[in-house]
Scaffold this motif. Structure first.
Motif, short mmCIF file in Angstrom:
data_model
loop_
_atom_site.label_atom_id
_atom_site.label_comp_id
_atom_site.label_asym_id
_atom_site.label_seq_id
_atom_site.Cartn_x
_atom_site.Cartn_y
_atom_site.Cartn_z
N UNK A 203 -3.39 -3.38 -13.04
CA UNK A 203 -3.77 -2.09 -12.50
C UNK A 203 -2.72 -0.98 -11.68
N UNK A 204 -4.15 0.16 -12.40
CA UNK A 204 -3.38 1.38 -12.01
C UNK A 204 -3.77 2.12 -10.99
N UNK A 205 -3.96 2.81 -9.89
CA UNK A 205 -4.74 3.40 -9.23
C UNK A 205 -4.00 4.81 -8.78
N UNK B 109 -9.01 7.32 -9.09
CA UNK B 109 -9.32 6.66 -10.76
C UNK B 109 -8.49 5.38 -10.44
N UNK B 110 -9.51 4.62 -11.39
CA UNK B 110 -8.38 3.64 -10.98
C UNK B 110 -8.92 2.33 -12.60
N UNK B 111 -7.46 2.04 -12.85
CA UNK B 111 -7.52 1.62 -14.69
C UNK B 111 -7.05 -0.02 -14.38
N UNK C 22 -9.64 -2.37 -7.45
CA UNK C 22 -10.79 -1.79 -7.68
C UNK C 22 -11.27 -0.30 -6.92
N UNK C 23 -10.04 -0.52 -6.22
CA UNK C 23 -10.19 0.62 -4.68
C UNK C 23 -8.60 1.42 -5.33
N UNK C 24 -8.32 3.03 -5.65
CA UNK C 24 -7.94 3.99 -5.50
C UNK C 24 -7.44 4.32 -4.28
N UNK C 25 -7.83 4.71 -3.54
CA UNK C 25 -8.01 5.33 -2.50
C UNK C 25 -7.54 4.26 -0.95
N UNK C 26 -7.50 3.12 -1.18
CA UNK C 26 -7.32 1.82 -1.01
C UNK C 26 -6.09 1.30 -0.52
N UNK C 27 -5.59 0.85 0.20
CA UNK C 27 -4.11 0.16 -0.57
C UNK C 27 -3.97 -1.10 0.19
N UNK C 28 -3.52 -2.23 -0.56
CA UNK C 28 -3.94 -3.46 -0.16
C UNK C 28 -1.85 -4.22 -0.48
#
Length: 479
Positions: free
Chosen positions: A66-68, A49-51, A115-121
């Motif tokens: 944003x909190x992933x 989930x992302x917030x 908007x992506x919880x599993x992808x690290x930027x």
């Protein structure tokens, strides 16, 4: 078994003004995940989930806006019954719990709004100077509750905007009283991340046999005040402490330091008392950290004390306890004054046979012993009473020699008078059988019983003597 490789770490970033703190997340923005359940033959359940925090106020509470979250639970074999894990972020706390016997892994990532919880930027935060130009050097994680096991670990990951990363792993937090802030020094991270230009922060908490933990604010440690400052307003998750300059050192010629400066208070200088007043004396000289000491002069108690030395500018009356005379062995020969002790003198003791107490002692006078009178003259005196410690001997004149009508029954001794007794006078029925002497009484015959002799018609006669009491009588009987 190890969890899928998920980078994790704690960081506090955000380059703000000199008074703003670098906050990662204070978890006041609510987020409740649906409980994860593992059913039947399932081995793994995962929530991603992302917030996004588009609201300006909420965005300041989470770095990057944003909190992933990636929340995974699982088991190594099918379960006989359902297992469950829950995750809640609200009211300033991040709490997670899971059933005993299941592994649980929580990964929270702050990498900007993607908007992506599993992808690290890795550069999602831009370039945040977590050191604030070298003045900050560690992260703080508030830990409110933690049930640690041998298989638990906490891992932190930070990456700079160019993709260089560093990690810090805690196999098990050391034992400590909760709640408290866990410090994560930048120097303990392993890797090549540039903390002055961070683009990603991540924290991962995992346990193989169940997990119960509650965390509070994550932030970079507030910038402390300088050595010549103190905290006027303490730090918060959103603001570094407000620092104020320390006051100048106290002027030792007329001031003393009443309170030394601390991290949260200024030094306090107070004026030195110029001099003690006329009713006081000085107990201590002023120093750099203390005032002149003054105390009131106290007078000696006239009933129990006397003054041995008068007060001065630096000393009180010197008072000593008055001596108390022992009334059984002493008397007060000199009374006490305000500046002198009373004098006690031993009572005079009389000597038995030589002297006796003629005057009783008092609290302020000695006993008087008078000489015992000379021995009595036994030619004309006898000792009626012997001398004691409290009385004289008494000599009394001997009674005169017994007259012709008396005889001396007891002669005088040194301690007794002669005793004279009246001579017995024979009555009409008696005759004198023995004449009196100077030391013996007259002896009279027994009285004649006339009636008895007439009745019997006796022609014989008899004579008898008797001594009755102290008198003697003689009597005769005839026919």
């Amino acid at each position: 078994m190890r969890f899928p490789t998920v980078l994790s770490s704690l960081a506090l970033l955000a380059l703000v003004s000199s008074v703003c703190a670098i906050l990662i997340d204070d978890f006041t923005t609510a987020e409740t995940a649906t409980p994860l359940r593992v059913r039947g033959s399932e081995l793994v359940a995962t929530l991603r989930t992302t917030l996004p925090l588009t609201d300006a106020n909420n965005a300041t509470r989470v770095i990057g806006g944003e909190r992933d979250i990636v929340f995974s639970v699982g088991t190594t074999q099918p379960l006989a019954s359902d297992a469950e894990a829950t995750l809640t972020a609200a009211a300033g706390r991040l709490a997670l719990t899971s059933s005993e016997g299941m592994y649980t892994c929580l990964t929270v990532t702050w990498d900007g709004i993607d908007g992506q919880a599993a992808i690290l930027v890795t550069g999602g935060l831009g370039c945040v100077d977590a050191t604030s130009l070298g003045r900050r050097d560690q992260f703080l994680l508030q830990v409110d509750e933690f049930t640690a096991t041998d298989t638990m670990f906490i891992k932190f990951l930070v990456c700079s905007s160019r993709g260089r990363c560093s990690t810090l792993e805690l196999d098990q937090p050391p034992p400590y009283a909760l709640p408290r802030n866990l410090t994560l020094p930048f120097a303990d991270f392993v890797g090549s991340a540039n903390f002055s230009c961070l683009g990603l922060v991540q924290m991962q908490v995992c346990d193989y046999i169940g997990l119960n933990a509650t965390f509070g604010t994550l932030q970079v440690e507030p910038i402390p005040c300088l050595d010549d400052q103190y905290e006027l307003v303490p730090s918060t998750p959103f603001q570094d402490p407000v620092c104020a300059p320390l006051s100048q050192p106290c002027n030792s010629t007329w001031q003393f330091t009443a309170s030394q400066p601390t991290l949260t208070s200024d030094r306090v200088c107070l004026p030195v008392t110029t001099a003690c007043n006329s009713s006081q004396f000085q107990t201590a000289e002023p120093t750099s950290t203390s005032d002149r000491g003054c105390a009131f002069i106290r007078n000696c108690s006239l009933l129990t004390q006397y003054e041995t030395s008068p007060p001065t500018n630096i000393s009180n009356h010197n008072c000593s306890a008055l001596t108390v005379c022992d009334s059984s062995t002493q008397f007060q020969s000199v009374a006490a004054t305000a500046t002198s002790d009373r004098v006690c003198t031993a009572l005079t003791n009389c000597t038995l046979g030589l002297s006796y107490e003629s005057t009783l002692p008092t609290a302020t006078s000695d006993r008087v012993c008078s000489p015992v009178s000379a021995a009595c003259n036994t030619t004309w005196q006898y000792q009626q009473s012997a001398a004691t410690l409290t009385s004289n001997r008494i000599c009394t004149a001997l009674s005169p020699a017994c007259s012709l009508l008396f005889f001396q029954r007891q002669p005088p001794t040194p301690t007794s008078d002669r005793v004279c007794v009246a001579l017995t006078v024979c009555n009409a029925t008696q005759t004198e059988v023995q004449a009196p002497t100077a030391t013996s009484d007259r002896v009279c015959s027994a009285p004649t019983d006339v009636s008895s002799s007439t009745t019997s018609g006796s022609v014989s006669g008899s004579t008898s003597t008797s001594t009755i009491g102290s008198s003697a009588s003689t009597s005769s009987t005839s026919t």
